[in-house]
Design an enzyme around this catalytic site. Structure first.
Site, PDB file in Angstrom:
ATOM      1  N   SER A 166       8.503  -0.260  11.214  1.00 22.14           N
ATOM      2  CA  SER A 166       8.428  -1.504  10.275  1.00 22.14           C
ATOM      3  C   SER A 166       7.904  -2.518  10.867  1.00 22.14           C
ATOM      4  O   SER A 166       6.876  -3.201  10.087  1.00 22.14           O
ATOM      5  CB  SER A 166       9.757  -1.796   9.799  1.00 22.14           C
ATOM      6  OG  SER A 166      10.105  -2.907   8.949  1.00 22.14           O
ATOM      7  N   LYS A 194       3.511  -3.609   9.813  1.00 22.66           N
ATOM      8  CA  LYS A 194       3.133  -5.030   9.465  1.00 22.66           C
ATOM      9  C   LYS A 194       1.872  -5.678  10.400  1.00 22.66           C
ATOM     10  O   LYS A 194       1.102  -6.463   9.547  1.00 22.66           O
ATOM     11  CB  LYS A 194       4.397  -5.745   8.759  1.00 22.66           C
ATOM     12  CG  LYS A 194       5.030  -5.285   7.738  1.00 22.66           C
ATOM     13  CD  LYS A 194       6.240  -5.976   7.452  1.00 22.66           C
ATOM     14  CE  LYS A 194       7.349  -5.713   8.391  1.00 22.66           C
ATOM     15  NZ  LYS A 194       8.695  -6.353   7.899  1.00 22.66           N
ATOM     16  N   ASP A 245       6.245   0.045   3.805  1.00 24.57           N
ATOM     17  CA  ASP A 245       7.539  -0.640   4.590  1.00 24.57           C
ATOM     18  C   ASP A 245       8.758  -1.217   3.702  1.00 24.57           C
ATOM     19  O   ASP A 245       9.722  -1.278   3.772  1.00 24.57           O
ATOM     20  CB  ASP A 245       7.047  -1.668   5.556  1.00 24.57           C
ATOM     21  CG  ASP A 245       8.240  -2.285   6.057  1.00 24.57           C
ATOM     22  OD1 ASP A 245       8.910  -1.731   7.081  1.00 24.57           O
ATOM     23  OD2 ASP A 245       8.144  -3.595   6.136  1.00 24.57           O
TER      24      ASP A 245
END
Length: 443
Positions: free
Chosen positions: A183, A187, A161
């Site tokens: 993205s 995470k 990312d």
């Protein structure tokens, strides 16, 4: 497989396989696929889009490009919350301790601010000694021991990312909804979340300017969650005007402290209670939103949420005396009110303009690595729908340079518009995307 063939396939609008996506991400991280091919691929995605399955495969490939935390040995269910960023959005500082005080452990990794959107970690670092950079071992220990932890994201989590975002930023591909969704979700998945509440901002101070854009992003992230075996709910919330009153790091910490004592701004308090309620239901601590709301309200009323906040600060090296006595937090040299130049109903308090003014004062970063001034910022005294009389204060500027005060005041007045007729207040939320677990709703 060859990178160029994958680029051509996406350029021509065809669907990429999981194997092709994984090959491309592995090559990007290892450096075998050069930047110019990654940039070409990102532009192809920007122009041609991705299916839900493609975006899910991309998300998982990015999540598993580095270390992936397994929190199942630490807590029964890991619930996370993510905001797409806004002005005055200090929600995590209230929601995390409130949810943790209800018996649902919360381990959160947050980012730093860039541009006019403030970062949660920067806010907490207003507190002397607070340490946000934790090892994975420290993160897990604090989560298990205290039921609450808030740290900066480690470089080992979803490294793909970071590489891709840096290229998107300089190739005009940041607005791609599949790339934004992957993205964010990569995470969250890498950080071990099994259930995720997304706070998708919409409006002048948000990345998604229209409700249609925000809903598309929310629907895609919820679909990614479902396809990857996570429970995800997305709230569509307003960011046309700042949330709460405080904009600026130490000012926002002070406002969060007041809110945890039951004395926060009405809009910010309500926003926090709604987000906390969804987290409690998604995490299985409450059977429905009504019960969750009552639990969250009681946690604040009984000061249990406040004690969890103190625990968080102390566990990560922060000076508890500063949060017990917020007047000890960083304070600006120059504090001056901005008065209304006319009488009327406020029809606009542009969140982006307020955020940009805070950035001008030094509260944020124009680029990564810039230093920030924790003391400076703005208090927003009036909201859309309020009647203000000529000469009444609209804002309070907190500055450390005297020559910044007048310029900031002029900028803030351009954020406002007035009407002679009454104006409806802005809604806090525009809707919810996704479903709560069936078993919780029926029980």
């Amino acid at each position: 497989m060859r990178a160029v063939d994958i680029i051509i396939k996406k350029r021509d609008g065809l669907e990429l396989s999981r194997e092709e996506i994984e090959f491309f991400i592995r090559g990007m991280v290892s450096g075998e696929i050069p930047d110019y091919q990654v940039a070409a691929w990102a532009m192809a995605v920007m122009l041609r889009g991705m299916t839900e399955q493609e975006t899910t495969d991309l998300t998982l490939a990015m999540a598993y490009s580095g270390e992936v935390l397994d929190l199942s040995q630490i807590v029964p269910v890991a619930v996370d919350k993510h905001s797409t960023g806004g002005v005055g959005d200090k929600t995590t500082l209230v929601v995390e301790p409130t949810v943790a005080a209800c018996g649902l452990p919360v381990g959160k990794m947050s980012g730093r601010g860039l541009g006019f959107s403030g970062g949660t970690i920067d806010k907490m670092e207003s507190i002397r000694g607070f340490r946000a950079t934790l090892s994975v071992e420290e993160f897990l220990f604090n989560l298990k021991t205290y039921g609450i932890v808030l740290s900066a994201q480690t470089a080992n989590l979803a490294p793909a990312d970071g590489i891709l975002y840096a290229l998107r930023d300089v190739t005009g591909t940041v607005p791609s909804i599949p790339l934004i969704a992957s993205s964010i979700m990569s995470k969250k998945i890498a950080a071990g979340a099994q259930a995720i509440v997304l706070d998708v901002k919409v409006g002048k101070g948000a990345f998604m300017r229209t409700l249609d854009e925000a809903r598309r992003l929310a629907e895609l992230m919820v679909a990614i969650g479902k396809l990857s075996g996570r429970r995800v709910i997305a709230l569509l919330s307003d960011m046309n005007q700042p949330l709460g009153r405080a904009v600026g790091n130490a000012l926002e910490v002070k406002e969060a402290i007041r809110t945890l004592h039951g004395d926060g701004p009405t809009d910010f308090t309500e926003h926090c209670l709604v987000v906390a309620s969804y987290m409690l239901v998604l995490g299985g601590k409450a059977k429905d939103l009504d019960q969750a709301r009552q639990m969250a309200e009681e946690a604040i009323q009984e000061r249990r949420a406040w004690e969890k906040f103190r625990t968080l600060v102390k566990a990560q090296g922060g000076d508890v005396e500063q949060v017990d006595h917020p007047e000890l937090l960083p304070q600006a040299k120059y504090i001056e009110a901005v008065k209304s130049p006319k009488s009327g109903y406020l029809s606009q308090v542009d969140a982006q303009r307020v955020g940009e003014t805070a950035l001008f004062l030094g509260a944020g970063r124009a680029k990564k690595g810039d230093p920030i001034d924790h003391a400076v910022g703005i208090e927003v005294l009036r909201k859309v729908g309020d009647f203000v009389a000529l000469g009444e204060p609209l804002f309070v500027i907190h500055a450390n340079h005297s020559d910044h005060v007048a310029v900031a005041g002029e900028q803030l007045l351009t954020a406002c518009q007035w009407s002679d007729q009454p104006v409806k207040p802005l809604p806090l939320f525009y809707g919810v995307v996704g479903d709560l677990p069936v078993e919780e709703e029926k029980s």
